[in-house]
Design a protein around this motif. Structure first.
Motif, PDB file in Angstrom:
ATOM      1  N   ASP A  54      44.376  42.592  48.652  1.00 40.86           N
ATOM      2  CA  ASP A  54      45.292  42.446  49.791  1.00 40.86           C
ATOM      3  C   ASP A  54      45.906  41.043  49.840  1.00 40.86           C
ATOM      4  OD1 ASP A  54      44.796  45.062  50.629  1.00 40.86           O
ATOM      5  OD2 ASP A  54      42.999  44.426  51.733  1.00 40.86           O
ATOM      6  N   GLY A  55      46.189  40.477  48.672  1.00 37.15           N
ATOM      7  CA  GLY A  55      46.837  39.183  48.601  1.00 37.15           C
ATOM      8  C   GLY A  55      45.935  37.995  48.773  1.00 37.15           C
ATOM      9  N   ALA A  56      44.641  38.199  48.909  1.00 28.10           N
ATOM     10  CA  ALA A  56      43.701  37.097  49.109  1.00 28.10           C
ATOM     11  C   ALA A  56      42.725  37.023  47.942  1.00 28.10           C
ATOM     12  CB  ALA A  56      42.937  37.271  50.412  1.00 28.10           C
ATOM     13  N   ARG A  57      42.374  35.807  47.590  1.00 29.86           N
ATOM     14  CA  ARG A  57      41.401  35.600  46.511  1.00 29.86           C
ATOM     15  C   ARG A  57      40.022  36.059  46.972  1.00 29.86           C
ATOM     16  NH1 ARG A  57      40.159  30.965  42.513  1.00 29.86           N
ATOM     17  NH2 ARG A  57      42.324  30.328  42.797  1.00 29.86           N
ATOM     18  N   VAL A  58      39.317  36.739  46.096  1.00 31.76           N
ATOM     19  CA  VAL A  58      37.963  37.193  46.418  1.00 31.76           C
ATOM     20  C   VAL A  58      37.003  36.592  45.408  1.00 31.76           C
ATOM     21  CG1 VAL A  58      38.734  39.340  47.476  1.00 31.76           C
ATOM     22  CG2 VAL A  58      38.256  39.288  45.028  1.00 31.76           C
ATOM     23  N   PRO A  59      35.788  36.258  45.822  1.00 27.72           N
ATOM     24  CA  PRO A  59      34.832  35.668  44.881  1.00 27.72           C
ATOM     25  C   PRO A  59      34.434  36.654  43.802  1.00 27.72           C
ATOM     26  CG  PRO A  59      33.766  36.204  46.961  1.00 27.72           C
ATOM     27  CD  PRO A  59      35.231  36.409  47.167  1.00 27.72           C
ATOM     28  N   VAL A  60      34.215  36.122  42.605  1.00 27.53           N
ATOM     29  CA  VAL A  60      33.835  36.939  41.458  1.00 27.53           C
ATOM     30  C   VAL A  60      32.464  36.505  40.989  1.00 27.53           C
ATOM     31  CG1 VAL A  60      34.391  37.589  39.102  1.00 27.53           C
ATOM     32  CG2 VAL A  60      36.226  37.284  40.768  1.00 27.53           C
ATOM     33  N   ASP A  61      31.532  37.403  41.033  1.00 27.23           N
ATOM     34  CA  ASP A  61      30.178  37.148  40.538  1.00 27.23           C
ATOM     35  C   ASP A  61      30.000  37.884  39.221  1.00 27.23           C
ATOM     36  OD1 ASP A  61      29.546  35.666  42.807  1.00 27.23           O
ATOM     37  OD2 ASP A  61      28.967  37.470  43.921  1.00 27.23           O
ATOM     38  N   GLY A  62      29.642  37.140  38.195  1.00 23.31           N
ATOM     39  CA  GLY A  62      29.447  37.771  36.899  1.00 23.31           C
ATOM     40  C   GLY A  62      30.603  37.486  35.968  1.00 23.31           C
ATOM     41  N   ASP A  63      30.917  38.485  35.127  1.00 22.72           N
ATOM     42  CA  ASP A  63      31.933  38.269  34.102  1.00 22.72           C
ATOM     43  C   ASP A  63      33.219  39.020  34.427  1.00 22.72           C
ATOM     44  OD1 ASP A  63      31.363  40.883  33.599  1.00 22.72           O
ATOM     45  OD2 ASP A  63      30.052  40.459  31.899  1.00 22.72           O
ATOM     46  N   LEU A  64      34.138  39.003  33.477  1.00 20.25           N
ATOM     47  CA  LEU A  64      35.438  39.630  33.677  1.00 20.25           C
ATOM     48  C   LEU A  64      35.304  41.126  33.902  1.00 20.25           C
ATOM     49  CD1 LEU A  64      38.544  39.539  33.648  1.00 20.25           C
ATOM     50  CD2 LEU A  64      38.432  39.703  31.153  1.00 20.25           C
ATOM     51  N   ALA A  65      34.431  41.760  33.154  1.00 17.56           N
ATOM     52  CA  ALA A  65      34.259  43.203  33.306  1.00 17.56           C
ATOM     53  C   ALA A  65      33.790  43.550  34.716  1.00 17.56           C
ATOM     54  CB  ALA A  65      33.263  43.720  32.268  1.00 17.56           C
ATOM     55  N   ALA A 180      49.412  30.906  48.509  1.00 18.25           N
ATOM     56  CA  ALA A 180      49.864  30.474  49.834  1.00 18.25           C
ATOM     57  C   ALA A 180      50.770  31.511  50.489  1.00 18.25           C
ATOM     58  CB  ALA A 180      50.609  29.141  49.722  1.00 18.25           C
ATOM     59  N   ASP A 181      51.148  32.562  49.763  1.00 17.53           N
ATOM     60  CA  ASP A 181      51.986  33.636  50.300  1.00 17.53           C
ATOM     61  C   ASP A 181      51.292  34.976  50.066  1.00 17.53           C
ATOM     62  OD1 ASP A 181      53.996  35.193  51.282  1.00 17.53           O
ATOM     63  OD2 ASP A 181      55.462  34.696  49.738  1.00 17.53           O
ATOM     64  N   PRO A 182      50.265  35.283  50.858  1.00 19.79           N
ATOM     65  CA  PRO A 182      49.474  36.519  50.638  1.00 19.79           C
ATOM     66  C   PRO A 182      50.313  37.790  50.705  1.00 19.79           C
ATOM     67  CG  PRO A 182      48.375  35.046  52.186  1.00 19.79           C
ATOM     68  CD  PRO A 182      49.743  34.504  51.989  1.00 19.79           C
ATOM     69  N   ASP A 183      51.327  37.797  51.575  1.00 20.42           N
ATOM     70  CA  ASP A 183      52.144  39.011  51.691  1.00 20.42           C
ATOM     71  C   ASP A 183      52.833  39.346  50.373  1.00 20.42           C
ATOM     72  OD1 ASP A 183      51.429  39.209  54.339  1.00 20.42           O
ATOM     73  OD2 ASP A 183      53.187  38.125  55.079  1.00 20.42           O
ATOM     74  N   GLN A 184      53.345  38.330  49.687  1.00 19.25           N
ATOM     75  CA  GLN A 184      53.990  38.562  48.400  1.00 19.25           C
ATOM     76  C   GLN A 184      52.961  38.936  47.340  1.00 19.25           C
ATOM     77  OE1 GLN A 184      57.089  38.790  47.891  1.00 19.25           O
ATOM     78  NE2 GLN A 184      57.485  38.501  45.708  1.00 19.25           N
ATOM     79  N   LEU A 185      51.830  38.245  47.338  1.00 20.96           N
ATOM     80  CA  LEU A 185      50.790  38.512  46.344  1.00 20.96           C
ATOM     81  C   LEU A 185      50.186  39.891  46.529  1.00 20.96           C
ATOM     82  CD1 LEU A 185      49.491  37.067  43.965  1.00 20.96           C
ATOM     83  CD2 LEU A 185      47.764  36.172  45.517  1.00 20.96           C
ATOM     84  N   ALA A 186      50.206  40.407  47.751  1.00 19.92           N
ATOM     85  CA  ALA A 186      49.639  41.727  48.020  1.00 19.92           C
ATOM     86  C   ALA A 186      50.456  42.843  47.384  1.00 19.92           C
ATOM     87  CB  ALA A 186      49.548  41.945  49.529  1.00 19.92           C
TER      88      ALA A 186
END
Length: 375
Positions: A54-65, A180-186
């Motif tokens: 939804d346009g916001a960064r989320v934490p990633v635990d583990g690897d790319l897969a 900085a523009d979540p609406d566009q990134l979403a």
């Protein structure tokens, strides 16, 4: 065990053996550790990897897969992986995870491609040529003015993979602007593709402004008082660098029109309108490059004309002085023949009279040449 755990496990071994073991584990599992990007199985080619929902960064635990699984499970986000000059070996895991086409993978690793957009099923592959203005104190006949690189972008339904080649064109600031523009990134991966295209074209315009300053300087030097003595090598060098810029900018026109007008499954319809704006900016850059090329041709022709005029002026001066010197040469040649019966040969004032006539004739010629602009 995660790849981070594997890295901690091998720290007790020698540096070389430890890195070799990590590489073997990576080839076997085809997974990318995000917790240690500097020592990841993809080596230093991994710049960043972030998941968005939804346009916001989320934490990633583990690897790319693991990040890809989380995004696909939620069904609303995507993963953005950034790489810098990966090798075939380093890129193999990414290609397998996202099922990238071998031809596109080869282009992304080898680089030196023309700007283009190709579609492989649900995956879009785009190539952009990046440019950078090389700062220099003074333009010379060997100065590097434009440096080029490449950015390859793989766009899928839930991922973006950017592969950068060259010493410039970092996408870090671009990532921050998008976040900085979540609406566009979403709007998904196509928003990232548009941002990359817009970023590249904006760099074109910035480089063009800097190149214009060099052209203005050369133009000023050529049309200065001693413009005929200006170094023509600088003009040729600018034309060569402008050709390099043209090769990067002009071929991007058709791919941008395809992104703006041709229906594509991975491109959000709302984003296509933004590609039309980028295409308009590219047309402006293309027109400026064409005008610069014509201007440099005119400057070069003007410089060659100045050189020709200067040479003609030199020849007229030489001719005028030769005509002046010919008068005493002729008179002295006649009187040097030592005939017995010659005019005024035995007259007391004959010598002075001849010198006076020579002087008057030379002054008359000099005045005539000066009046006509030959001297």
């Amino acid at each position: 065990m995660s790849m981070a755990g594997n890295l901690r496990k091998v720290t007790s071994l020698g540096a070389v053996d430890g890195l070799r073991r990590v590489a073997r584990l990576a080839r076997r599992r085809r997974r990318v550790d995000l917790s240690h990007p500097a020592r990841s199985p993809l080596g230093s080619s991994v710049v960043n990897c972030v998941a968005y929902e939804d346009g916001a960064r989320v934490p990633v635990d583990g690897d790319l897969a693991d990040a890809v699984k989380r995004v696909r499970k939620g069904g609303t986000g995507f993963v953005w992986l950034g790489l810098h000059e990966p090798t075939n070996r380093e890129f193999a895991g990414v290609a397998e995870l996202f099922d990238l086409h071998p031809l596109a993978v080869e282009d992304a690793v080898e680089a030196h491609q023309r700007p283009k957009v190709e579609q492989y099923g649900d995956i879009l592959f785009a190539v952009f040529k990046t440019v950078c203005y090389v700062e220099h104190e003074e333009l010379t006949a060997t100065s590097e003015v434009v440096d080029t690189g490449e950015i390859m972008v793989f766009v899928g339904p839930d991922f973006v993979v950017t592969v950068r080649h060259g010493r410039h064109g970092s996408l870090g600031p671009l990532r921050e602007e998008l976040e900085a523009d979540p609406d566009q990134l979403a709007k998904g991966p196509s928003a990232v593709l548009h941002a990359v295209a817009d970023h590249v074209v904006d760099d074109y315009l910035g480089v063009i402004e800097s190149v214009q300053l060099d052209i203005d300087q050369v133009e000023t030097d050529v049309f200065a008082e001693n413009g005929a003595r200006a170094d023509p090598g600088r003009i040729y060098q600018l034309k060569r660098e402008l050709l390099e810029l043209k090769r990067a900018v002009v071929p991007l026109g058709r791919p941008l029109l395809d992104l703006a007008d041709r229906p594509m499954r991975v491109i959000d319809p709302e984003i296509q309108a933004y590609f039309r704006d980028v295409s308009d900016h590219l047309i402006r850059a293309t027109d400026q490059i064409a005008s610069f090329d014509e201007l440099l041709n005119s400057i070069l022709q003007a410089h060659l004309a100045q050189v020709t005029v200067a040479q003609n002026e030199d020849m007229r001066k030489i001719t005028a002085w030769a005509a002046i010197v010919a008068v005493p040469t002729m008179v002295c040649g006649v009187y040097g023949m030592n005939f017995e019966h010659m005019p005024e040969l035995r007259w007391r004032y004959g010598y002075g009279m001849v010198l006076g006539l020579i002087t008057l004739a030379c002054l008359a010629l000099y005045r005539g040449f000066r009046r006509n602009g030959w001297l």
